[in-house]
Structure formats: C-alpha cells, structure tokens
Design a protein around this motif. Structure first.
Motif, PDB file in Angstrom:
ATOM      1  N   ALA A  15       0.820  -1.209   0.000  1.00 26.72           N
ATOM      2  CA  ALA A  15       0.000   0.000   0.000  1.00 26.72           C
ATOM      3  C   ALA A  15       0.856   1.262   0.000  1.00 26.72           C
ATOM      4  CB  ALA A  15      -0.982  -0.044   1.162  1.00 26.72           C
ATOM      5  N   ARG A  16       0.550   2.178   0.908  1.00 31.06           N
ATOM      6  CA  ARG A  16       1.243   3.476   0.897  1.00 31.06           C
ATOM      7  C   ARG A  16       2.736   3.356   1.174  1.00 31.06           C
ATOM      8  NH1 ARG A  16       2.169   4.802   6.051  1.00 31.06           N
ATOM      9  NH2 ARG A  16       0.773   3.995   7.659  1.00 31.06           N
ATOM     10  N   VAL A  50      11.894   5.688  14.898  1.00 23.51           N
ATOM     11  CA  VAL A  50      10.459   5.527  15.140  1.00 23.51           C
ATOM     12  C   VAL A  50       9.839   4.621  14.090  1.00 23.51           C
ATOM     13  CG1 VAL A  50       8.239   6.716  15.263  1.00 23.51           C
ATOM     14  CG2 VAL A  50      10.284   7.834  16.131  1.00 23.51           C
ATOM     15  N   MET A  51       9.158   3.580  14.549  1.00 28.62           N
ATOM     16  CA  MET A  51       8.367   2.760  13.638  1.00 28.62           C
ATOM     17  C   MET A  51       6.907   2.993  13.996  1.00 28.62           C
ATOM     18  SD  MET A  51       8.658  -1.088  12.488  1.00 28.62           S
ATOM     19  CE  MET A  51       7.478  -1.709  11.336  1.00 28.62           C
ATOM     20  N   PRO A  52       6.111   3.503  13.067  1.00 28.00           N
ATOM     21  CA  PRO A  52       4.719   3.802  13.382  1.00 28.00           C
ATOM     22  C   PRO A  52       3.963   2.579  13.906  1.00 28.00           C
ATOM     23  CG  PRO A  52       5.310   4.645  11.219  1.00 28.00           C
ATOM     24  CD  PRO A  52       6.457   3.803  11.689  1.00 28.00           C
ATOM     25  N   ARG A  56       2.129  -2.997  10.412  1.00 27.04           N
ATOM     26  CA  ARG A  56       2.160  -4.400  10.843  1.00 27.04           C
ATOM     27  C   ARG A  56       3.351  -5.087  10.182  1.00 27.04           C
ATOM     28  NH1 ARG A  56      -2.715  -6.567  12.914  1.00 27.04           N
ATOM     29  NH2 ARG A  56      -1.247  -8.120  13.610  1.00 27.04           N
ATOM     30  N   ILE A  57       3.881  -6.091  10.856  1.00 29.66           N
ATOM     31  CA  ILE A  57       5.043  -6.840  10.373  1.00 29.66           C
ATOM     32  C   ILE A  57       4.656  -8.303  10.238  1.00 29.66           C
ATOM     33  CG2 ILE A  57       7.377  -7.612  10.969  1.00 29.66           C
ATOM     34  CD1 ILE A  57       7.435  -5.092  12.818  1.00 29.66           C
ATOM     35  N   ALA A  58       5.091  -8.919   9.140  1.00 28.67           N
ATOM     36  CA  ALA A  58       4.919 -10.359   8.978  1.00 28.67           C
ATOM     37  C   ALA A  58       6.243 -10.954   8.513  1.00 28.67           C
ATOM     38  CB  ALA A  58       3.820 -10.677   7.971  1.00 28.67           C
ATOM     39  N   MET A  79       3.288  -3.780   6.364  1.00 27.57           N
ATOM     40  CA  MET A  79       1.957  -3.452   5.861  1.00 27.57           C
ATOM     41  C   MET A  79       1.310  -2.398   6.750  1.00 27.57           C
ATOM     42  SD  MET A  79       0.889  -7.411   5.680  1.00 27.57           S
ATOM     43  CE  MET A  79       1.864  -7.680   7.152  1.00 27.57           C
ATOM     44  N   PRO A  80       0.709  -1.373   6.143  1.00 25.61           N
ATOM     45  CA  PRO A  80      -0.071  -0.461   6.978  1.00 25.61           C
ATOM     46  C   PRO A  80      -1.273  -1.200   7.533  1.00 25.61           C
ATOM     47  CG  PRO A  80       0.160   0.374   4.723  1.00 25.61           C
ATOM     48  CD  PRO A  80       0.714  -1.004   4.754  1.00 25.61           C
TER      49      PRO A  80
END
Length: 85
Positions: A15-16, A50-52, A56-58, A79-80
């Motif tokens: 995505a973004r 900084v990690m927003p 999400r992390i996979a 992934m957002p």
C-alpha cells in the motif's frame, strides 16, 4: 522460487509504504542479529528511531514482533494497518 543468496531476505512493502519507497519487493542483505526493526531503520521509511504503531510486520506470512530475529531466506513484509468499520 528464485534462488536467493544465503545472507539475504526478501522485503515486501504494501500500500502506501510501497508508494512512499517507490518499490514493492527487494532482496536485502542481513546480519546475524537482524530484526524487522533494524531493517525498517535501514530502509529509512519514517522518522529515525520511530516505527509507526500502525505498521504491521509479517515474517514468512505470520505476524511478528519488531524484535523477532530474521534468518537468511526469510520473507519480511511491512503493511499499513487496515482500518475498517
């Protein structure tokens, strides 16, 4: 499946994040102590350090924590979070 160097992982952006970086998939070298958080910092996709929380992390298609150790040949995806209602 394409052969990959033994000291690399496949990184996927969705995505973004993909739009922001200008790429969707890359093979990146990793060290013995690489984690998703370290790779995120290496990619410079956000402010330093900084990690927003909404990202999400996979790893290998399983949700994972920031400090999960990465291994050669792993697939790491950022992934957002998907908002819904």
């Amino acid at each position: 499946m394409h052969p990959m160097a033994t000291d690399q992982i496949k990184v996927l952006l969705f995505a973004r994040l993909s739009e922001q970086a200008g790429w969707r998939e890359q093979n990146l070298p990793i060290s013995k102590h690489s984690t998703p958080e370290a790779i995120w910092q290496q990619l410079k996709l956000g402010p330093p350090g900084v990690m927003p929380a909404q990202v999400r992390i996979a790893i290998n298609q399983q949700f994972a924590a920031l400090d999960t150790p990465l291994h050669p040949g792993d697939e790491l995806a950022f992934m957002p979070a998907i908002s819904g209602g």
